[in-house]
Design a protein around this motif. Structure first.
Motif, PDB file in Angstrom:
ATOM      1  N   ALA A  68       0.855  -1.185   0.079  1.00  0.00           N
ATOM      2  CA  ALA A  68      -0.028  -0.057  -0.040  1.00  0.00           C
ATOM      3  C   ALA A  68       0.982   1.278   0.031  1.00  0.00           C
ATOM      4  N   THR A  69       0.671   2.111  -0.981  1.00  0.00           N
ATOM      5  CA  THR A  69       1.231   3.484  -1.276  1.00  0.00           C
ATOM      6  C   THR A  69       0.471   4.427  -0.579  1.00  0.00           C
ATOM      7  N   VAL A  70       0.845   5.251   0.663  1.00  0.00           N
ATOM      8  CA  VAL A  70      -0.080   6.315   1.171  1.00  0.00           C
ATOM      9  C   VAL A  70       0.770   7.655   1.059  1.00  0.00           C
ATOM     10  N   VAL A  71       0.159   8.533   0.117  1.00  0.00           N
ATOM     11  CA  VAL A  71       0.697   9.677  -0.002  1.00  0.00           C
ATOM     12  C   VAL A  71      -0.164  11.093   0.601  1.00  0.00           C
ATOM     13  N   ASN A  72       0.366  11.652   1.486  1.00  0.00           N
ATOM     14  CA  ASN A  72      -0.575  12.738   2.003  1.00  0.00           C
ATOM     15  C   ASN A  72      -1.827  12.376   2.134  1.00  0.00           C
ATOM     16  N   CYS A  73      -2.251  11.329   2.877  1.00  0.00           N
ATOM     17  CA  CYS A  73      -3.638  11.108   3.156  1.00  0.00           C
ATOM     18  C   CYS A  73      -3.683  11.074   4.822  1.00  0.00           C
ATOM     19  N   GLN A  74      -5.000  11.419   5.318  1.00  0.00           N
ATOM     20  CA  GLN A  74      -5.439  11.427   6.541  1.00  0.00           C
ATOM     21  C   GLN A  74      -6.324  10.111   6.859  1.00  0.00           C
ATOM     22  N   LEU A  75      -5.928   9.303   7.800  1.00  0.00           N
ATOM     23  CA  LEU A  75      -6.569   8.242   8.467  1.00  0.00           C
ATOM     24  C   LEU A  75      -7.202   8.371   9.601  1.00  0.00           C
ATOM     25  N   GLY A  76      -8.576   8.201   9.951  1.00  0.00           N
ATOM     26  CA  GLY A  76      -9.109   8.418  11.144  1.00  0.00           C
ATOM     27  C   GLY A  76      -8.660   7.143  11.993  1.00  0.00           C
TER      28      GLY A  76
END
Length: 419
Positions: A68-76
């Motif tokens: 999984a590539t996560v770029v500048n994401c916001q996760l609750g």
């Protein structure tokens, strides 16, 4: 592994993040470890995390079924991203995406919204519990409807939202449900059967069921109805590139979509803010949601503005082969739209900065404050606990925002004759 990455990984491990194979995980130097919770977070091998604005809250899990590539994401809290690519998007508590996801910029998935495997979205907003099946392309949409995890709006597998026209424009965002009623979590769900699609822009109201294999080309505004499939269209009609014969519909549906987004931003500012946890990460998640809505407004203004810029060319193409009163009326409307686009654009921007606050606003806000205290700050539980009268007050407040946008747009375009 470079020293900076090694230091960040060490900091994450020390605060309690579970990383079964640290040497198989990349965390970019700009990532702030303080924005990643150490409580219940799991990062599996193959994951890549980057972006200074990345935020990962309690009990999130990344890469359960592949990299999984996560770029500048916001996760609750309790977010699950099985595998795929996720960029510049916000996932509220409990949201999830299956393997092979392609979540591009400025998507907003609210509580427990989810997608199965191989789902592609961009500039898409899913309200709580909305579910996307597998093998779906669903860009430039807002979808609401349903009340909980068992009674929710759903899109069947192998579905597509057609968001690019033969005129090569993307003023095609579709409104599936709406904001004023959808945020109340008390509307019937919408079901879009698999192996089908929407030709944007369209509007679909609550309680509509679209049979599998059906392409929706027109608005569906009668509640609790079923649209059955139809034979393939075989007739031929003339087509001239750049004519934009449906300019009124383009303006109306795009303005309505923008009006709904403006209402949603007001909802986040005035209602959701009361439920943001009193921590830096809780406030950051709220700001991220607001940012995605504002970006969506900007995108829709930009796309409609591109259509306005093409009106001069469209008039020339249309004038070469059309005549009569109807043709002259359409030409006059195109000229008016082109000339008054700066006015319309300013309407959207002004309404975004200062949304309408009618007589229902204070009544609803007083009720929501009391409900928030009684429910202990749980957003979904609080909204579902509102009385019918309270929900109606909130809906009328938000609908007033949408109506104000629409009224001001048509005031700038008197030749369209919309009152």
């Amino acid at each position: 592994m470079d020293r900076v990455t090694s230091n960040i990984l060490r900091a994450l491990l020390e605060k309690g993040v579970r990383i079964p194979l640290p040497q198989g995980v990349y965390v970019a130097p700009e990532v702030d470890p303080d924005r990643i919770s150490g409580k219940g977070v799991v990062i599996h091998p193959g994951c890549r995390i980057s972006g200074a604005n990345t935020l990962i809250m309690d009990n999130c899990e990344l890469g359960t079924q592949g990299p999984a590539t996560v770029v500048n994401c916001q996760l609750g809290r309790n977010v699950r991203l099985a595998s795929g690519y996720f960029e510049e998007s916000c996932f509220l508590d409990g949201a999830s995406m299956g393997p092979g996801a392609h979540v591009r910029e400025y998507c907003l998935l609210e509580e427990w919204a989810r997608g199965a495997h191989t789902v592609g979205i961009k500039h898409t907003i899913l309200f709580p519990f909305v579910t996307l099946g597998s093998l779906i392309n669903f860009c430039d949409c807002l979808m609401a409807g349903g009340t909980d995890e068992k009674n929710h709006s759903e899109v069947g597998s192998s579905y597509i939202h057609f968001n690019y026209t033969p005129n090569q424009d993307k003023a095609t965002a579709s409104l599936i449900g709406d904001v004023p009623r959808g945020v109340m979590l008390n509307q019937p769900p919408i079901f879009l059967g698999g192996q089908g699609g929407l030709v944007g822009p369209v509007r679909i109201t609550y309680g509509v069921v679209v049979a599998a294999g059906t392409i929706v080309r027109k608005d569906l505004l009668e509640e609790n109805t079923v649209l059955l499939g139809h034979p393939s269209i075989t007739r031929k009609v003339s087509h001239r590139f750049g004519v934009f014969s449906n300019i009124k519909r383009i303006i109306e549906l795009n303005s309505m979509y923008i009006g709904n987004l403006i209402a949603l931003r007001a909802w986040y500012y005035d209602v959701r803010r009361q439920f943001a946890s009193a921590t830096s990460t809780g406030e950051a998640l709220l700001k991220a949601g607001i940012d995605k809505i504002e970006r969506a407004v900007s995108e829709r203004i930009r796309r409609l503005g591109q259509v306005a810029e093409r009106m001069e060319e469209s008039i020339k193409i249309y004038s070469a082969s059309a005549s009569g009163k109807a043709a002259q009326r359409l030409i006059a409307r195109k000229r008016e739209f082109q000339k008054n686009w700066p006015v319309i654009k300013s309407v959207f921007e002004e309404c975004l900065d200062s949304p309408e606050r009618n007589s229902h606003y204070e009544t609803f806000l007083n009720g929501i404050e009391q409900a928030a205290k009684a429910m202990g700050g749980d957003y979904v539980s609080c909204i579902r606990a509102l009385t019918r009268e309270q929900s109606e007050e909130g809906t009328m407040w938000l609908q007033g925002i949408v109506d104000n946008v629409m009224n001001r747009v048509w005031e700038a375009l008197p030749s369209f004759g919309v009152k």
